[in-house]
Scaffold this motif. Sequence first.
Motif, PDB file in Angstrom:
ATOM      1  N   CYS A   6       0.852  -1.193   0.000  1.00 10.37           N
ATOM      2  CA  CYS A   6       0.000   0.000   0.000  1.00 10.37           C
ATOM      3  C   CYS A   6       0.891   1.248   0.000  1.00 10.37           C
ATOM      4  O   CYS A   6       1.805   1.340   0.807  1.00 10.37           O
ATOM      5  CB  CYS A   6      -0.904  -0.010   1.229  1.00 10.37           C
ATOM      6  SG  CYS A   6      -1.852   1.511   1.431  1.00 10.37           S
ATOM      7  N   PHE A   8       0.351   3.981   1.156  1.00  9.68           N
ATOM      8  CA  PHE A   8       0.207   4.718   2.405  1.00  9.68           C
ATOM      9  C   PHE A   8       0.690   3.918   3.612  1.00  9.68           C
ATOM     10  O   PHE A   8       1.296   4.457   4.532  1.00  9.68           O
ATOM     11  CB  PHE A   8      -1.264   5.117   2.618  1.00  9.68           C
ATOM     12  CG  PHE A   8      -1.813   5.944   1.499  1.00  9.68           C
ATOM     13  CD1 PHE A   8      -1.478   7.281   1.379  1.00  9.68           C
ATOM     14  CD2 PHE A   8      -2.630   5.374   0.541  1.00  9.68           C
ATOM     15  CE1 PHE A   8      -1.966   8.044   0.333  1.00  9.68           C
ATOM     16  CE2 PHE A   8      -3.124   6.126  -0.514  1.00  9.68           C
ATOM     17  CZ  PHE A   8      -2.788   7.464  -0.617  1.00  9.68           C
ATOM     18  N   CYS A   9       0.406   2.617   3.644  1.00 11.84           N
ATOM     19  CA  CYS A   9       0.623   1.810   4.854  1.00 11.84           C
ATOM     20  C   CYS A   9       1.832   0.883   4.766  1.00 11.84           C
ATOM     21  O   CYS A   9       2.239   0.322   5.774  1.00 11.84           O
ATOM     22  CB  CYS A   9      -0.610   0.949   5.141  1.00 11.84           C
ATOM     23  SG  CYS A   9      -2.118   1.901   5.253  1.00 11.84           S
ATOM     24  N   HIS A  57      -8.180  -0.963   0.505  1.00 11.78           N
ATOM     25  CA  HIS A  57      -7.501  -1.291   1.764  1.00 11.78           C
ATOM     26  C   HIS A  57      -8.468  -1.044   2.923  1.00 11.78           C
ATOM     27  O   HIS A  57      -8.305  -0.131   3.722  1.00 11.78           O
ATOM     28  CB  HIS A  57      -6.219  -0.464   1.920  1.00 11.78           C
ATOM     29  CG  HIS A  57      -5.313  -1.016   2.962  1.00 11.78           C
ATOM     30  ND1 HIS A  57      -4.178  -0.384   3.392  1.00 11.78           N
ATOM     31  CD2 HIS A  57      -5.387  -2.180   3.685  1.00 11.78           C
ATOM     32  CE1 HIS A  57      -3.590  -1.117   4.327  1.00 11.78           C
ATOM     33  NE2 HIS A  57      -4.318  -2.205   4.526  1.00 11.78           N
ATOM     34  N   CYS A  61      -5.986   1.861   5.554  1.00 15.23           N
ATOM     35  CA  CYS A  61      -6.195   3.300   5.341  1.00 15.23           C
ATOM     36  C   CYS A  61      -7.477   3.598   4.573  1.00 15.23           C
ATOM     37  O   CYS A  61      -7.778   4.759   4.303  1.00 15.23           O
ATOM     38  CB  CYS A  61      -4.996   3.882   4.604  1.00 15.23           C
ATOM     39  SG  CYS A  61      -4.760   3.153   2.961  1.00 15.23           S
TER      40      CYS A  61
HETATM   41 ZN   LIG Z   1      -3.299   1.391   3.154  1.00 17.12          ZN
END
Ligand SMILES: [Zn+2]
Lengths: 91, 195
Positions: A6, A8-9, A57, A61
Amino acid sequence: MLRINCPFCGIRDEAEFKFGGDASVKRPPADAGAEAFYLYAYERDNPKGWYVEWWHHVAGCRQWLKVVRHTVTHDIAQVAKAGDAVSVPQS
Amino acid sequence: MSAPERLSPFGPEFTPGRHGASGGSPVTLAERKVDIVQVMAGRGGDAAAASAVGSVLPGPGKAEIAGSSMTVWIQPSGWLVIRPRAEEGALARTLASAAGDSVAVVDQGHGRSVLRLSGPKAGDALAKGSRVDLHARAFPPGSAATTSIDHMTVTIVKVDASTFDLVLPGNFSEAFVDWLRMAAAEFGYEIGRPA
Ligand SMILES: [Zn+2]
């Protein structure tokens, strides 16, 4: 089990994601006609090879991501934010 | 007129006391009495959100912790603001009026709960169900991750070397503690007083 990176994560297990189908389909213009909308809603390719697909996701997130995945090897070439362009490998 | 005493989302069996294996160093579980507010900035609203919250807004995978208050990143331009419990709804009202129209502020005081898990074995107990690597190298204090534990979505915040705050969906608090009791039984665990 896929491991999806991901943006973001970081790398997370597939179990945190929900599959969202083909990410390459484009909504036709409003006056495109019934046949175009039928194809848009129902017709999907089932390629042996690279495929661009949506993953949500949902247990992370909560962002929709574009994943370039190989349908035979499950290799993932790229994971992008929903609005970003992706490049599909040639082979 | 004052509001009635709030019921604990952790249920009637979550009462202070020692359980599981004896000796050693038990894991401590305690409800945190906090206000929880979700702050979501629209396009270009991050600055307004930061000035309303009054602290740096952490980036992905991080929490900004100051004493018993914290701001936790949960998604792009989305944070949970957690503060010691005060007057019902006051934190959300204050943040909403300070942030203005570019920021959505939602009181999660009845929607989420916060459980503090502490002790040298706290991370070991949590790791039994966590898909996220909780090793100190990968997840140092100030780290935050939303993940799925026993099919429940949990936001894990590393507070210090042996303390985690877990933000849980309120209605799953009891179910989550059922799982955690099993995970912590081999170390022994102590249910502390809400604080
Ligand atoms: Zn994420």
